[in-house]
Design an enzyme around this catalytic site. Structure first.
Site, PDB file in Angstrom:
ATOM      1  N   GLU A   1       0.847  -1.198   0.000  1.00  0.00           N
ATOM      2  CA  GLU A   1       0.000   0.000   0.000  1.00  0.00           C
ATOM      3  C   GLU A   1       0.879   1.243   0.000  1.00  0.00           C
ATOM      4  OE1 GLU A   1      -2.480   2.660  -0.367  1.00  0.00           O
ATOM      5  OE2 GLU A   1      -3.424   0.684  -0.250  1.00  0.00           O
TER       6      GLU A   1
ATOM      7  N   ASP B   1     -15.192  -1.812  -9.808  1.00  0.00           N
ATOM      8  CA  ASP B   1     -16.565  -1.336 -10.008  1.00  0.00           C
ATOM      9  C   ASP B   1     -16.654  -0.474 -11.262  1.00  0.00           C
ATOM     10  OD1 ASP B   1     -14.952   0.636  -8.587  1.00  0.00           O
ATOM     11  OD2 ASP B   1     -16.771   1.857  -8.571  1.00  0.00           O
TER      12      ASP B   1
ATOM     13  N   ASP C   1      -7.214   2.584  -8.871  1.00  0.00           N
ATOM     14  CA  ASP C   1      -7.592   3.857  -9.481  1.00  0.00           C
ATOM     15  C   ASP C   1      -7.784   3.657 -10.987  1.00  0.00           C
ATOM     16  OD1 ASP C   1      -7.695   6.512 -10.493  1.00  0.00           O
ATOM     17  OD2 ASP C   1      -6.429   7.230  -8.851  1.00  0.00           O
TER      18      ASP C   1
END
Length: 233
Positions: free
Chosen positions: A69, A154, A118
């Site tokens: 991360e 998504d 992203d």
């Protein structure tokens, strides 16, 4: 949107120090020493707040799970979740996906997860997407033969674009779905995924399997985040 800096971040990270790998390049080729009983090494790129990471590691105690991360303010929540569960098979890297070949040796990983990265809309930023052909070729360098990359998003446009990237990088596609939870919840959700599932947003998912290729696709080193941002100006 920039995440608000969490109070006492450094102190909180220190309390989870046992889970953080400060110099991942020194672990290259030696990750399994951290958890010798592991049958496989799984890597998540962009673990966020760690709901998926902690639950996956907890349900698979025979797997060494590495979570990467770039945002410490998100990663600390993930680390605290794992510490609260008493997990011994998960470790964290505060690093950039573009440097994965510095962190892992060839064939060292068995499975990679990319969850809700992203989308970087607009073709100007396409090379920054974690499912760009060059990123996928980068992942080939650390995945074993037959290793898998599991991708969820998504964002329908990103997903459809990504489906064309996988074959170009030498991955065979399977388990392609554009409504993963249409018949009920499937598998472990991320924090982000749970939120959008409740809103009725369809979740896209696919699996890419590393194929044997001779010769291997040419890998062109990817610039770090600062250089990429300067190039985009």
């Amino acid at each position: 949107m920039r995440m608000r800096k969490k109070p006492n971040l450094d102190e909180r990270i220190e309390r989870c120090e046992a889970l953080l790998i400060r110099d991942p390049a020194k672990m290259r080729g030696r990750w399994r020493e951290l958890y010798p009983e592991a049958r496989q090494l799984w890597l998540e790129i962009g673990c966020g707040k760690g709901q998926f990471s902690s639950e996956t590691a907890q349900r698979n105690p025979d797997v060494l799970y590495i979570a990467l991360e770039r945002v410490p303010d998100a990663m600390i929540t993930a680390m605290e979740r794992c510490q609260a569960k008493g997990l011994a098979n998960i470790f964290f890297i505060d690093g950039d996906a573009a440097r994965l070949r510095e962190y892992f040796a060839p064939d060292e990983a068995d499975l990679l997860y990319i969850n809700f990265c992203d989308p970087w809309p607009g073709m100007k930023h396409a090379r920054r997407r974690l499912t760009h052909e060059q990123f996928l070729i980068l992942y080939r360098g650390i995945l074993r033969q037959g290793g898998e990359l599991h991708f969820k998003s998504d964002n329908r446009d990103l997903f459809e674009w990504s489906l064309f990237q996988f074959p170009k990088a030498g991955f065979a596609l399977s388990e392609v779905t554009r409504d993963l939870h249409g018949g009920g919840v499937q598998g472990i959700m991320t924090d982000y995924e749970e939120k959008f599932y409740r809103l009725g947003t369809p979740i896209n998912r696919c699996v890419g399997t590393k194929l044997a290729l001779d010769p291997e696709p040419e890998f062109k080193p990817i610039a770090g985040p600062r250089a990429r941002e300067e190039d985009d100006r």
